[in-house]
Design a protein around this motif. Sequence first.
Motif, PDB file in Angstrom:
ATOM      1  N   LEU A 227       0.837  -1.205   0.000  1.00  0.00           N
ATOM      2  CA  LEU A 227       0.000   0.000   0.000  1.00  0.00           C
ATOM      3  C   LEU A 227       0.870   1.251   0.000  1.00  0.00           C
ATOM      4  CD1 LEU A 227      -3.087   0.769   0.304  1.00  0.00           C
ATOM      5  CD2 LEU A 227      -2.575   1.131   2.706  1.00  0.00           C
TER       6      LEU A 227
ATOM      7  N   TRP B 275     -16.588  -9.674  19.985  1.00  0.00           N
ATOM      8  CA  TRP B 275     -16.052 -10.237  18.746  1.00  0.00           C
ATOM      9  C   TRP B 275     -16.990  -9.933  17.589  1.00  0.00           C
ATOM     10  CZ3 TRP B 275     -16.232 -16.101  17.263  1.00  0.00           C
ATOM     11  CH2 TRP B 275     -15.496 -16.302  16.086  1.00  0.00           C
TER      12      TRP B 275
ATOM     13  N   ILE C 274     -17.056  -6.086  16.791  1.00  0.00           N
ATOM     14  CA  ILE C 274     -15.850  -5.628  16.099  1.00  0.00           C
ATOM     15  C   ILE C 274     -15.814  -6.147  14.665  1.00  0.00           C
ATOM     16  CG2 ILE C 274     -13.332  -5.924  16.068  1.00  0.00           C
ATOM     17  CD1 ILE C 274     -13.401  -5.557  19.093  1.00  0.00           C
ATOM     18  N   SER C 275     -16.217  -7.407  14.477  1.00  0.00           N
ATOM     19  CA  SER C 275     -16.217  -7.984  13.131  1.00  0.00           C
ATOM     20  C   SER C 275     -17.180  -7.230  12.220  1.00  0.00           C
ATOM     21  CB  SER C 275     -16.607  -9.467  13.182  1.00  0.00           C
ATOM     22  OG  SER C 275     -15.703 -10.170  13.991  1.00  0.00           O
TER      23      SER C 275
ATOM     24  N   VAL D 107     -15.653  -3.772  11.349  1.00  0.00           N
ATOM     25  CA  VAL D 107     -14.580  -3.868  10.351  1.00  0.00           C
ATOM     26  C   VAL D 107     -15.167  -4.142   8.976  1.00  0.00           C
ATOM     27  CG1 VAL D 107     -12.600  -5.258   9.599  1.00  0.00           C
ATOM     28  CG2 VAL D 107     -12.795  -4.568  11.990  1.00  0.00           C
ATOM     29  N   ALA D 108     -16.101  -5.082   8.903  1.00  0.00           N
ATOM     30  CA  ALA D 108     -16.718  -5.425   7.615  1.00  0.00           C
ATOM     31  C   ALA D 108     -17.441  -4.206   7.045  1.00  0.00           C
ATOM     32  CB  ALA D 108     -17.676  -6.599   7.785  1.00  0.00           C
TER      33      ALA D 108
ATOM     34  N   LEU E 261     -16.828  -0.995   7.619  1.00  0.00           N
ATOM     35  CA  LEU E 261     -15.845   0.001   7.175  1.00  0.00           C
ATOM     36  C   LEU E 261     -15.268  -0.370   5.808  1.00  0.00           C
ATOM     37  CD1 LEU E 261     -13.772   0.817  10.383  1.00  0.00           C
ATOM     38  CD2 LEU E 261     -15.037   2.443   8.959  1.00  0.00           C
ATOM     39  N   LEU E 262     -15.020  -1.663   5.586  1.00  0.00           N
ATOM     40  CA  LEU E 262     -14.347  -2.082   4.356  1.00  0.00           C
ATOM     41  C   LEU E 262     -15.303  -2.291   3.189  1.00  0.00           C
ATOM     42  CD1 LEU E 262     -11.772  -4.572   5.895  1.00  0.00           C
ATOM     43  CD2 LEU E 262     -11.245  -2.415   4.776  1.00  0.00           C
ATOM     44  N   LEU E 263     -16.562  -2.561   3.491  1.00  0.00           N
ATOM     45  CA  LEU E 263     -17.465  -2.968   2.414  1.00  0.00           C
ATOM     46  C   LEU E 263     -18.437  -1.886   1.970  1.00  0.00           C
ATOM     47  CD1 LEU E 263     -18.251  -6.588   3.628  1.00  0.00           C
ATOM     48  CD2 LEU E 263     -16.739  -5.922   1.768  1.00  0.00           C
ATOM     49  N   ARG E 264     -18.639  -0.847   2.792  1.00  0.00           N
ATOM     50  CA  ARG E 264     -19.644   0.150   2.381  1.00  0.00           C
ATOM     51  C   ARG E 264     -19.137   0.906   1.150  1.00  0.00           C
ATOM     52  NH1 ARG E 264     -18.331   5.365   5.860  1.00  0.00           N
ATOM     53  NH2 ARG E 264     -16.172   4.786   6.114  1.00  0.00           N
TER      54      ARG E 264
END
Lengths: 118, 138
Positions: free
Chosen positions: B57, B124, B127-128, B131-132, B134-137
């Motif tokens: 990155l 758990w 948080i999962s 994270v998902a 944040l990354l997928l929207r």
Amino acid sequence: MSAKRSNEPFLWALFSAGGVVAALLMPILLFLYGLAFPLGWLKPPDYERTLRLVGHPVTRLVLFVFCSLPLFHWAHRFRFTLYDGLQIKHLNEVINILCYGGAIVGTLLAGYLLWNLP
Amino acid sequence: MKPPPVYTEYHPKWYRTRVSTYWWSRSWAYLKFILRELTSIFVAYFVVITLLQIRALKQGPQSYAQFQEWLRMPLPVVLNAVSLLFVLFHTITWFNLAPRAMPVRIGGKRIADPWIAAPNYVAWLAISVLVAWLLLRG
């Protein structure tokens, strides 16, 4: 009686903290970046968005912790795996250097990379 | 006359029954213990992958695309699939140990184990999902 203090409690605390961080964050990240994105199940964020996400100070801090503590977790646990599993306790100085040394190198690397991210 | 025994620091010569190097293959409980111990290797493996990912990155769009391409090869995919199983095993065994590592007592009574393990699972999940999201929207 020797007055030598043991590092064991400190190392155990790192092991324990790393275990928590790995337990909470690793499954989802490993699932997404290791399987779901490469196999095309889900659409990954593009380069620009990833850079913005990772470049955020909070993310940098989280990623630093995510890289560092689990390495100390590994160092501690793997050390005892070698002791118990392979019964090679007589090599323990070499093993200590390799395990904790590896964790320190990884921590420095993570700090360097995240600090210098554009 | 016999020569005096030689002692080395880590191998004192007192009597011990020899334990086979493969002692852990004798029962499921031992095997589970060793599998749990081995999870640490996969934890370290994924940290290395994460560091490589961050390095790519940092180096720019081309390196990053190249690294994503590499992650699509069969070897990393298989390694990641195996790692995910081990990491999940780590998560579950770790959370289930929590009640034993820190038993909580209220009014002199010990709280039942599931009540201590449960908040870990809730954290758990939360948080999962975060994270998902944040990354997928978008």
